[in-house]
Write a protein that holds these residues in place. Structure first.
Motif, PDB file in Angstrom:
ATOM      1  N   TYR A  28       0.790  -1.228   0.000  1.00 36.83           N
ATOM      2  CA  TYR A  28       0.000   0.000   0.000  1.00 36.83           C
ATOM      3  C   TYR A  28       0.827   1.286   0.000  1.00 36.83           C
ATOM      4  O   TYR A  28       0.309   2.342  -0.372  1.00 36.83           O
ATOM      5  CB  TYR A  28      -0.937   0.007   1.211  1.00 36.83           C
ATOM      6  N   LEU A  29       2.066   1.234   0.458  1.00 35.32           N
ATOM      7  CA  LEU A  29       2.884   2.442   0.549  1.00 35.32           C
ATOM      8  C   LEU A  29       4.182   2.282  -0.230  1.00 35.32           C
ATOM      9  O   LEU A  29       4.694   1.173  -0.401  1.00 35.32           O
ATOM     10  CB  LEU A  29       3.197   2.776   2.009  1.00 35.32           C
ATOM     11  N   ASP A  30       4.731   3.403  -0.665  1.00 38.54           N
ATOM     12  CA  ASP A  30       5.959   3.451  -1.437  1.00 38.54           C
ATOM     13  C   ASP A  30       7.140   3.056  -0.555  1.00 38.54           C
ATOM     14  O   ASP A  30       7.499   3.775   0.390  1.00 38.54           O
ATOM     15  CB  ASP A  30       6.142   4.872  -1.988  1.00 38.54           C
ATOM     16  N   GLN A  31       7.773   1.930  -0.873  1.00 36.08           N
ATOM     17  CA  GLN A  31       8.873   1.425  -0.056  1.00 36.08           C
ATOM     18  C   GLN A  31      10.133   2.279  -0.136  1.00 36.08           C
ATOM     19  O   GLN A  31      11.032   2.140   0.685  1.00 36.08           O
ATOM     20  CB  GLN A  31       9.195  -0.013  -0.462  1.00 36.08           C
ATOM     21  N   ARG A  32      10.200   3.160  -1.105  1.00 35.98           N
ATOM     22  CA  ARG A  32      11.332   4.074  -1.149  1.00 35.98           C
ATOM     23  C   ARG A  32      11.296   5.062   0.018  1.00 35.98           C
ATOM     24  O   ARG A  32      12.335   5.552   0.461  1.00 35.98           O
ATOM     25  CB  ARG A  32      11.338   4.846  -2.465  1.00 35.98           C
ATOM     26  N   ALA A  33      10.075   5.322   0.530  1.00 35.81           N
ATOM     27  CA  ALA A  33       9.905   6.374   1.540  1.00 35.81           C
ATOM     28  C   ALA A  33       9.451   5.866   2.899  1.00 35.81           C
ATOM     29  O   ALA A  33       9.644   6.560   3.906  1.00 35.81           O
ATOM     30  CB  ALA A  33       8.901   7.408   1.033  1.00 35.81           C
TER      31      ALA A  33
END
Length: 490
Positions: free
Chosen positions: A165-170
């Motif tokens: 669900y969320l951007d793993q870069r951030a």
């Protein structure tokens, strides 16, 4: 349910470096990006509530109603509010300038702090990890999340779902216990948010001090309940039973002990007993509305302190270690030096201390640390005002308890040993933002600026005082005759 795997210690520095690089790239700064991530966080909870029910039951035997009220529902609402209000929260704030710089656009820019660390707690493992993350994401930071390993099923589920669900870069998760957390704290963050015990809070703060990292600490303490003799005893009992035994008493703002005005204690015990019987249908152990102690360590801690009390156990005391079950327990005639009064109980034990006046109770509370919450039950406004005016606490509720936590428009946090800083709603955005004072001057009107440049003259001094400062004059304070005398000596 997937077991919780700890993060390899060799991976931790790399994860932190990647989050720092992501922030420096500017990826998280656009408001639209933040809103998309907040939508993802909302959906992480909304689309997996059945799985969170299972995880929270395995961790804490938590009833679905309590999961919704105190965890899933609150995280979703925080996301909705942040998405709706983010443009307003993040816009530059105009401020009033002096005559000299009023035309130069003085304002405050709301900028992300950078990379933040959020360390959650086991008693509300979904809410106390993800609700602060709402503010951190909304403010434009990269975020490292550390769930509590004491609630392993919920931690494992969040770890599994976050990359979906969320951007793993951030936004990343690290799992572990003391070793992994200690290694994490050796790194530089721009803010650390911790929820848990005061003893660990001190360790967090000491580690943060080495890096000059600001912290928000949501801790706890012995939250007292004043029960005046004019209160509606039956109503008071119902609200106390719900708030005390919600999550099996494992809530940082749960009523920790009662200060009851002499004369109503027997009726209060009677009403407490009847309410426990009603709420849990005669048997809390078989009720689907009553939780469990989180693990054997906490179970044994509670049983030990209960064995050492000199008070009278008038309700409950039954237990079953194999089920981590402790019956809702009421202890009457507890003295200030009793074992039950030594530290926060964090379990389903409610001591009752009888006093001859509310002032006696106030004196007792003021001898200790400021609690995270304070509660008053009374119909008399003078009594209520007197207690509130003469005590300190992180928050207050009159004629109820626990309900302040769900009012996200109010700041939630402690004071003194019960915590540093507060959050919820816009406050969550604010604590993860830097208020950057900004003044934009034009390359013009240099003659006006000449009054500040050398050589200094009396004329320039006079003009500068006129331009920069308010000319209001005040008479000497009549209550402080020393001020006039000091002026005369000059």
């Amino acid at each position: 349910m997937t077991a919780l795997a700890f993060t390899p210690v060799d991976d931790i520095p790399k994860i932190i470096q990647e989050l720092r690089a992501t922030f420096q790239s500017g990826l998280t700064k656009p408001l639209q990006y933040r809103k998309e991530q907040l939508k993802g966080l909302h959906n992480l909870v909304a689309e997996n509530e059945a799985a969170f029910r299972e995880a929270s039951y395995l961790d804490l035997h938590k009833p679905p109603m309590e999961l919704m009220l105190g965890e899933a529902g609150m995280v979703k609402q925080e996301c909705v509010d942040a998405i709706k209000e983010l443009d307003n929260w993040a816009k530059p704030q105009k401020v009033k300038g002096t005559l000299l710089n009023r035309l130069d656009g003085p304002h405050i820019r709301k900028e992300p702090l950078g990379m933040v660390l959020i360390i959650g707690a086991w008693n509300y493992p979904l809410n106390l990890l993800l609700a602060p993350a709402v503010g951190a994401i909304a403010a434009g930071n990269t975020v490292l999340l550390k769930p509590s390993e004491v609630a392993p099923h919920t931690a494992a589920l969040i770890t599994k779902l976050l990359p979906v669900y969320l951007d793993q870069r951030a936004y990343r998760i690290i799992n572990g216990a003391a070793v992994e957390t200690t290694l994490v704290l050796e790194h530089k963050f721009d803010h650390i948010f911790y929820t848990g015990s005061g003893s660990i809070g001190r360790i967090i703060m000491a580690a943060a001090a080495k890096q000059l990292t600001p912290v928000t600490l949501e801790l706890g303490g012995k939250s007292p309940v004043f029960v005046a003799k004019d209160t509606d005893v039956a109503l008071t009992a119902r609200r106390l039973v719900w708030s005390k035994f919600y999550n099996c008493g494992q809530t940082c703002i749960a009523p920790d002990y009662l200060i009851v005005e002499r004369g109503i204690e027997q009726e209060l015990v009677k009403q407490l007993r009847a309410t426990i019987q009603e709420f849990y249908q005669g048997n809390p152990q078989t009720s689907g509305s009553y939780g469990r102690i989180v693990n054997n360590q906490h179970y044994n801690r509670l049983m030990n302190v209960l064995k050492r009390t000199r008070g009278e156990v008038v309700i409950g005391g039954h237990n079953d270690e194999s089920d981590l079950f402790l019956h809702p327990t009421i202890v009457l005639n507890v003295q200030p030096d009793d074992a039950l009064m030594e530290s926060e109980l964090f379990g389903p034990i409610l001591p009752i201390m009888i006093v001859d006046s509310m002032q006696q109770g106030i004196d007792h509370v003021n001898k200790g640390d400021q609690p995270l919450a304070l509660y008053v039950f009374s119909k008399n406004q003078k009594t209520i005002d007197h207690i509130l005016d003469n005590t300190r606490s992180g928050s207050v509720v009159v004629n109820d308890a626990l309900t302040q936590f769900v009012v996200t428009s109010m700041p939630f946090g402690g004071t003194g040993p019960s915590g540093i800083g507060n959050y919820h709603g816009q406050r969550s955005f604010d604590i993860f933002s830097h208020e950057r004072g900004t003044l934009i001057k034009k390359q013009a009107m240099e003659k006006v600026n000449n009054i500040r440049y050398p050589p200094y003259t009396e004329k320039k001094l006079s003009w500068a005082q006129w331009v920069l400062y308010d000319k209001k004059k005040y008479a000497p304070n009549a209550a402080n005759p020393g001020a006039a005398a000091a002026k005369a000596k000059l």
